[in-house]
Design an enzyme around this catalytic site. Structure first.
Site, PDB file in Angstrom:
ATOM      1  N   GLY A 170       0.827  -1.197   0.000  1.00  0.00           N
ATOM      2  CA  GLY A 170       0.000   0.000   0.000  1.00  0.00           C
ATOM      3  C   GLY A 170       0.859   1.244   0.000  1.00  0.00           C
TER       4      GLY A 170
ATOM      5  CG  MET B 122       3.674  10.787   6.210  1.00  0.00           C
ATOM      6  SD  MET B 122       4.283  12.330   5.518  1.00  0.00           S
ATOM      7  CE  MET B 122       6.002  12.241   5.960  1.00  0.00           C
TER       8      MET B 122
ATOM      9  CG  ASP C  87      -4.208   9.054  10.696  1.00  0.00           C
ATOM     10  OD1 ASP C  87      -5.347   9.555  10.656  1.00  0.00           O
ATOM     11  OD2 ASP C  87      -3.644   8.570   9.706  1.00  0.00           O
TER      12      ASP C  87
END
Length: 312
Positions: free
Chosen positions: A22, A26, A147
Site C-alpha cells: 500500500g 508518508m 491518526d
C-alpha cells in the site's frame, strides 16, 4: 535475476522487496523477505508528501529525517501486543529516505472487517480496550498517534487489534497541515482541538478512538461531509447524532466525543467503562498463559490478507 529477467530490488543488502502492500501520505509499504533471518517482514520507505519542497529546503529535510528516526526508535522500545513491532531501521547517506522494517501482521484491517458487517456493542468494546491498551503504551513512551481510524487498526487471525501507522501521525506539524496546506491523515477522525492547533493531548487520541467505535457499531460517520474542509467544519461545530445501535456503548462513545478534551474520560476510567460492557469472543488480547478465544462466525473471513502498515 528472477525468471522474468527482472532484477529483484534488495534494500540494505538484506531485505528483498516482494510486492507493494500500500501507499499513503508518508511513504510506500512493501512486503519483503529478510534474507538473513528467512522471514517475511513489512518494509516502509518513509518519504515526505512533498519531496520537491524538502529538496528545496535541506534543513527541513534533515529535521524530518531525524524525527522519523526518533519516533521509530521510541516505538521500537514499546513491548505491547497491540502495537506493531519495529525490527530495524535502514538509514544511510546514499539512501534518499529512511526505511522502517516492521512485523508483517497477518490479518485484515478493521476497515475491511467493517465492509463485511458491523460490530456488536460488546465486540466494539473489546476492540476498544485492545486499541486503548496500545495507545496507553504509546502515550507512556511520549508518543501520540494522531491518526486512529479503522484503516490503521489491523486484526490478527485471532481477532486481537494491532495499532499501526504511528509514523504518518508523528510526522504531522502542529497544525496537522504540510507547508503546502495539504492535510495529512483523515479529517473525520481528527479531534477538534487539534484542528484549532492545540496539540500534545492524549485526549485527542481518545476522541479518535471514540469516533472509530461510533463508526464500528453505527455503520456511518456522523460528521463526514462531501469535502475535507466541510468535514473539518463539522468536526468543530456540528452536533453529533446520538448512537442508535450502540446500546450500553453509546454513553461511553458520546463521552469520548465531548469537544472539551478535559471532559473526556481518562484512559484508566475508559478501560473500566469498556470492561463493564458484556463482551463476545474475538477481540482483545488473551489472558496470560491462555489461548485466545476463536472468532465468532460473524468475524470470520478467508483468506485474510497480510499487512504491515496499511495505506492511508
Amino acid at each position: 535475476m528472477n525468471a522474468g529477467g527482472q532484477e529483484k530490488r534488495v534494500i540494505d543488502g538484506r531485505f528483498e522487496l516482494l510486492g507493494r502492500l500500500g501507499a499513503g501520505g508518508m511513504g510506500m509499504v512493501w512486503r519483503a523477505r529478510d534474507l538473513a533471518l528467512h522471514r517475511e517482514v513489512a518494509l516502509k520507505e518513509v518519504r515526505p508528501p512533498d519531496p520537491a519542497l524538502l529538496a528545496a529546503d535541506p534543513a527541513a529535510a534533515r529535521t524530518l529525517r531525524e524525527r522519523v528516526l526518533r519516533e521509530a526508535r521510541a516505538l521500537a522500545r514499546i513491548d505491547h501486543p497491540g502495537v506493531v513491532t519495529i525490527h530495524h531501521i535502514v538509514d544511510a547517506a546514499e539512501i534518499a529516505h529512511p526505511w522502517i522494517v516492521m512485523e508483517l501482521v497477518q490479518g485484515q484491517s478493521l476497515q475491511e472487517r467493517l465492509a463485511v458487517g458491523l460490530l456488536t456493542p460488546g465486540e466494539a468494546a473489546a476492540l476498544g480496550r485492545g486499541v486503548l491498551g496500545a495507545l496507553r503504551a504509546a502515550h507512556a513512551a511520549g508518543i501520540h498517534h494522531r491518526d486512529v481510524k479503522p484503516a490503521n487498526v489491523l486484526l490478527r487471525p485471532d481477532g486481537r487489534p494491532v495499532l499501526t501507522d504511528f509514523g504518518i501521525a508523528a510526522l504531522q506539524g502542529t497544525t496537522g497541515l504540510t507547508a503546502t496546506g495539504e492535510l495529512i491523515g483523515s479529517p473525520e477522525y481528527i479531534a477538534p482541538e487539534r484542528i484549532r492547533g492545540d496539540e500534545g493531548r492524549t485526549a485527542s487520541d481518545l476522541w479518535s478512538l471514540g469516533m472509530l467505535l461510533y463508526v464500528s457499531v453505527e455503520g456511518a460517520h456522523p460528521l463526514r461531509r462531501t469535502t475535507p474542509l466541510a468535514t473539518l467544519a463539522a468536526v468543530l461545530d456540528e452536533e453529533i447524532p446520538r448512537p442508535v445501535r450502540s446500546g450500553p456503548l453509546g454513553p461511553v462513545v458520546m463521552a469520548l466525543l465531548d469537544r472539551n478534551p478535559d471532559a473526556r474520560p481518562e484512559a484508566a476510567e475508559l478501560d473500566r467503562l469498556l470492561a463493564a460492557i458484556p463482551e463476545k469472543p474475538g477481540f482483545g488480547p488473551a489472558a496470560p498463559d491462555t489461548v485466545a478465544a476463536p472468532l465468532p462466525p460473524t468475524l470470520v473471513t478467508s483468506p485474510p490478507p497480510a499487512y504491515g502498515y496499511p495505506p492511508t
